[in-house]
Design a protein around this motif. Structure first.
Motif, PDB file in Angstrom:
ATOM      1  N   LYS A 605       0.997  -1.126   0.048  1.00  0.00           N
ATOM      2  CA  LYS A 605       0.082  -0.152  -0.084  1.00  0.00           C
ATOM      3  C   LYS A 605       0.691   1.344   0.048  1.00  0.00           C
ATOM      4  CE  LYS A 605      -3.979  -2.138   2.238  1.00  0.00           C
ATOM      5  NZ  LYS A 605      -4.671  -2.234   3.578  1.00  0.00           N
ATOM      6  N   LYS A 606       2.060   1.267   0.596  1.00  0.00           N
ATOM      7  CA  LYS A 606       2.955   2.312   0.474  1.00  0.00           C
ATOM      8  C   LYS A 606       3.911   2.283  -0.687  1.00  0.00           C
ATOM      9  CE  LYS A 606       3.013   2.467   5.728  1.00  0.00           C
ATOM     10  NZ  LYS A 606       3.728   2.370   6.876  1.00  0.00           N
ATOM     11  N   ASP A 607       3.838   1.430  -1.543  1.00  0.00           N
ATOM     12  CA  ASP A 607       4.641   1.058  -2.889  1.00  0.00           C
ATOM     13  C   ASP A 607       5.977   0.795  -2.229  1.00  0.00           C
ATOM     14  OD1 ASP A 607       4.919   0.829  -5.331  1.00  0.00           O
ATOM     15  OD2 ASP A 607       5.512   3.076  -5.694  1.00  0.00           O
ATOM     16  N   ILE A 608       6.120  -0.113  -1.161  1.00  0.00           N
ATOM     17  CA  ILE A 608       7.351  -0.553  -0.839  1.00  0.00           C
ATOM     18  C   ILE A 608       7.407  -1.977  -1.146  1.00  0.00           C
ATOM     19  CG2 ILE A 608       8.827  -0.905   1.294  1.00  0.00           C
ATOM     20  CD1 ILE A 608       7.746   1.799   2.310  1.00  0.00           C
ATOM     21  N   GLN A 609       8.670  -2.349  -1.760  1.00  0.00           N
ATOM     22  CA  GLN A 609       8.567  -3.949  -1.994  1.00  0.00           C
ATOM     23  C   GLN A 609       9.406  -4.861  -0.802  1.00  0.00           C
ATOM     24  OE1 GLN A 609       7.686  -6.003  -4.663  1.00  0.00           O
ATOM     25  NE2 GLN A 609       8.117  -7.393  -3.141  1.00  0.00           N
ATOM     26  N   LEU A 610       8.825  -5.732  -0.401  1.00  0.00           N
ATOM     27  CA  LEU A 610       9.396  -6.634   0.674  1.00  0.00           C
ATOM     28  C   LEU A 610      10.262  -7.673  -0.180  1.00  0.00           C
ATOM     29  CD1 LEU A 610       9.751  -7.645   3.534  1.00  0.00           C
ATOM     30  CD2 LEU A 610       7.486  -8.927   3.220  1.00  0.00           C
ATOM     31  N   ILE A 611      11.504  -7.816   0.411  1.00  0.00           N
ATOM     32  CA  ILE A 611      12.651  -8.755  -0.112  1.00  0.00           C
ATOM     33  C   ILE A 611      13.080  -9.478   1.270  1.00  0.00           C
ATOM     34  CG2 ILE A 611      14.708  -8.861  -1.233  1.00  0.00           C
ATOM     35  CD1 ILE A 611      14.069  -6.482  -2.679  1.00  0.00           C
ATOM     36  N   LEU A 612      13.174 -10.813   0.894  1.00  0.00           N
ATOM     37  CA  LEU A 612      13.848 -11.897   1.894  1.00  0.00           C
ATOM     38  C   LEU A 612      15.146 -12.321   1.496  1.00  0.00           C
ATOM     39  CD1 LEU A 612      10.585 -14.150   2.893  1.00  0.00           C
ATOM     40  CD2 LEU A 612      11.185 -11.865   3.768  1.00  0.00           C
ATOM     41  N   ALA A 613      15.869 -12.417   2.464  1.00  0.00           N
ATOM     42  CA  ALA A 613      17.294 -12.854   2.224  1.00  0.00           C
ATOM     43  C   ALA A 613      17.701 -13.957   2.914  1.00  0.00           C
ATOM     44  CB  ALA A 613      18.097 -11.621   2.363  1.00  0.00           C
ATOM     45  N   ASN A 614      18.252 -15.096   2.352  1.00  0.00           N
ATOM     46  CA  ASN A 614      18.630 -16.400   2.899  1.00  0.00           C
ATOM     47  C   ASN A 614      17.581 -16.907   3.908  1.00  0.00           C
ATOM     48  OD1 ASN A 614      20.446 -18.394   3.186  1.00  0.00           O
ATOM     49  ND2 ASN A 614      21.868 -17.445   4.900  1.00  0.00           N
ATOM     50  N   PRO A 615      16.504 -17.358   3.426  1.00  0.00           N
ATOM     51  CA  PRO A 615      15.597 -17.984   4.519  1.00  0.00           C
ATOM     52  C   PRO A 615      16.075 -19.376   4.856  1.00  0.00           C
ATOM     53  CG  PRO A 615      14.426 -17.571   2.549  1.00  0.00           C
ATOM     54  CD  PRO A 615      15.662 -16.702   2.563  1.00  0.00           C
ATOM     55  N   GLY A 616      16.159 -20.105   5.812  1.00  0.00           N
ATOM     56  CA  GLY A 616      16.568 -21.422   6.012  1.00  0.00           C
ATOM     57  C   GLY A 616      15.464 -22.511   5.445  1.00  0.00           C
ATOM     58  N   PRO A 617      16.008 -23.754   5.433  1.00  0.00           N
ATOM     59  CA  PRO A 617      15.363 -24.720   4.876  1.00  0.00           C
ATOM     60  C   PRO A 617      13.938 -24.966   5.493  1.00  0.00           C
ATOM     61  CG  PRO A 617      16.925 -25.736   6.259  1.00  0.00           C
ATOM     62  CD  PRO A 617      17.222 -24.200   5.992  1.00  0.00           C
TER      63      PRO A 617
END
Length: 656
Positions: A605-617
């Motif tokens: 809604k705020k035009d911000i992209q969520l990005i995830l880095a290195n989630p475990g198995p």
């Protein structure tokens, strides 16, 4: 595979269009986060159970063995003496013989005093240093631990039993409840070993144990003022207020100067020899035999001067003979069964904690492995057998184990030697203790428990962790001003509170890039780390569960709002990407998934992209199962924070 390669290529091409030549050399390929293969529910459950309870794989030695070999290995598992006994020789016997005789000279006077702490007749202390050490020698895996009654457990058992039955007016019932509690202490210890639940005793943190032991030491020392000062009427309570009130109320007519003279004189002697043993390690034996020398000399003094006729209280008769059977005295039915179980479980856990700590300490000093589960089974078995042979709860004694170690013991045979000496004492020598003054027993106990007060450990705890220090002091003051049980309860409660606080309020950090590297670290720990314009990078240092999921989401949202306000005030570009480093996130549940979903929708809604880095198995598997990866976008899940930043803001990174 073709689809996967095409997806990887698309991600890379997207980033590659705006990368410089230098960046292309640094980032030749952006790897996609791997997803572990799906496991069946049964295999996953089996794997988790094995990791929790059988991480050391106890069945490994039995694989690919003949039946006869398996039977022999099984016997060695239950009785480790069958394994190390094959290499036993005369040199080891000589060391064990000297060590056994040395700790016997220390344990005999201590046992008589510790039995009084448990409100039992003196012979029961000696009984508890005869049968349990023999059982442990065959079943235990520690080479150095010396078995017998200890001060803290004796006091704990005595105070809890006294709350149920008055030991002065109901001697028989009190003794029966003591044997019942010992039986259930053994059952508790053995069950923890068989079920491999030894990790439960780790809930008593080191800080809590330091405080509890220190408080118990002071409480025990205060309890000895009755014998040390020759007071006839003394409080049955253990808190410092009641004890000191009882001491001062008896000051005018209850103190006996002859008793004080004997107690104080020999206490100075015991403390001097202990200090001498600490300064000169070669003279450790002086401190070890000092209690026995004190008993012999004080007994002679009382006998020759007839001091008992002048108010000096003496031990009187100690029953002669080895342990009588007490099987029929254990409560297996009736109201006292539940009480015995409660007292035994608490005493058994404390005894187990002390023995485990002692065993691990000396095992590390001699560089050998100690099997914790075998130790629990051995301790449990010896207390079960002990309860049926007129013993009360026995465990590893730190003072005796230290003497055993310094005397040059090689194996648990030193415990067998000690038991044999105690046997001879019970059969031949007990009548000689008739004129032993109670004051000397009080002096021996006071000198023994002083070492339980560890000032250096308390200071170190204060320097390292203030919350740990609160747990330490909580246990300490709980024991001193309330009771041993209350102090123990406070120690456990504060330890649990610390765990809950860490689980419900995990650490979350803002990351920045270290100069001239692709490494991203906490900006508070590394002030030189710089933030990437248009990107906010945060790291969650905990698993995300129902207990902390809302806190994690709210904390990240607050940081994002604060960051945007600061950027707006400075006229800098707004944040377009929120990168969450999930490297420390070991697991996530449905509440955590829901929190990430809410965060993702709020950011969109705020035009911000969520990005995830290195989630475990475990995390990436659950993200896929919940289909939240479709909401975030597969192309927005990266292997490293560096990959994510290079893809999101390549031009900005190139400038850095």
């Amino acid at each position: 595979m073709a689809v996967e390669d095409e997806m990887k290529a698309n991600v890379f091409d997207t980033a590659n269009n705006s990368l410089s030549n230098h960046q292309r050399e640094e980032l030749p390929y952006i790897h996609k986060v791997g997803v572990p293969p799906k496991q069946s529910l049964f295999k996953e459950f089996k794997s988790r159970v094995k990791e929790t309870f059988f991480a050391d794989d106890p069945l490994r030695p039995f694989k690919d063995q003949t039946r006869a070999r398996k039977f022999l290995l099984g016997l060695q598992t239950i009785f480790p003496i069958l394994q190390w006994g094959r290499d036993y020789n005369f040199t080891k016997l000589k060391g064990d013989l000297i060590a056994g005789l040395t700790i016997a000279s220390l344990c005999i006077p201590q046992d008589i005093g510790y039995a009084k702490l448990a409100n039992l007749d003196p012979q029961y202390g000696l009984y508890s240093s005869f049968v349990p050490p023999l059982i442990y020698a065959f079943m235990g895996s520690s080479r150095d631990i010396a078995i017998g009654p200890v001060a803290v457990v004796s006091l704990l058992l005595g105070s809890m039993l006294q709350d149920e039955i008055d030991h002065e007016h109901h001697i028989e019932e009190y003794r029966r409840l003591a044997f019942t509690a010992t039986f259930f202490a053994g059952i508790t210890q053995a069950a923890l070993g068989f079920l491999r639940l030894g990790f439960l005793i780790d809930f008593l943190s080191h800080a809590a144990i330091v405080g509890f032991m220190g408080g118990a030491a002071i409480t025990i020392a205060l309890q000895q003022l009755k014998g040390f000062l020759g007071i006839q009427k003394f409080t049955k309570k253990t808190d410092i207020v009641s004890v000191m009130r009882s001491v001062f109320s008896a000051a005018h007519h209850g103190w006996n100067w002859q008793t004080i003279l004997i107690g104080a004189g020999f206490l100075v002697f015991l403390l001097f020899t202990k200090q001498l043993g600490k300064k000169k390690k070669s003279l450790f034996w002086v401190a070890a035999i000092a209690p026995l020398i004190s008993v012999v000399l004080s007994t002679l003094i009382v006998y020759l001067t007839h001091a008992e006729k002048h108010g000096v209280q003496i031990v009187k008769n100690i029953k002669k003979g080895i342990n009588p059977s007490s099987v029929r005295q254990i409560y297996f039915t009736g109201d006292y069964v539940a009480k015995g179980f409660k007292i035994g479980a608490v005493a058994g856990m404390i005894a187990l904690t002390e023995a485990t700590a002692i065993g691990r300490t000396f095992a590390s000093m001699k560089d050998y492995e100690l099997d914790g589960n075998k130790e629990m089974v051995a301790l449990g078995a010896m207390n079960i057998v002990g309860s049926m042979t007129s013993c009360y709860v026995a465990t590893g004694s730190f003072s005796r184990s230290a003497v055993n170690y310094m005397a040059g013991c090689h194996t648990a045979v030193s415990n067998i030697v000690m038991s044999c000496v105690v046997l001879l004492t019970l059969e031949l020598i007990t009548p000689l203790f008739k004129y032993t003054p109670n004051a000397i027993l009080s002096a021996i106990i006071i000198s023994a428990v002083i070492g339980l007060i560890d000032f250096e450990a308390a200071i170190l705890i204060w320097k390292i962790d203030k919350f740990d220090f609160i747990a330490c002091m909580g246990a300490f003051f709980g024991v001193i001003f309330a009771s041993v049980e209350i102090g123990l309860l406070i120690a456990v409660a504060i330890s649990f509170a610390k765990v809950l606080l860490q689980v419900t309020r995990p650490r979350i950090a803002i990351l920045g890039r270290l100069p001239r590297t692709t490494v991203y670290r906490n900006i508070e720990q590394y002030p030189e780390a710089t933030k990437i314009p248009g990107v906010l990078i945060v790291r969650v240092d905990s698993a995300i569960y129902f207990s902390n999921s809302n806190y994690v989401k709210d904390r990240i949202t607050r940081w994002l709002i604060d960051e945007e306000e600061q950027l707006q005030a400075k006229g800098l570009p707004r944040i377009e990407f929120l990168i969450v480093d999930m490297s420390p996130v070991t697991d996530i549940d449905t509440s955590g998934i829901h929190a990430i979903e809410q965060l993702c929708r709020s950011l969109k809604k705020k035009d911000i992209q969520l990005i995830l880095a290195n989630p475990g198995p475990a995390v990436i598997d659950k993200l896929h199962a919940s289909a939240i990866t479709e909401l975030i976008g597969e192309q927005h899940i990266f292997l490293t924070v560096g990959d994510a930043v290079f893809t999101c803001a390549p031009k900005v990174v190139d400038e850095f």
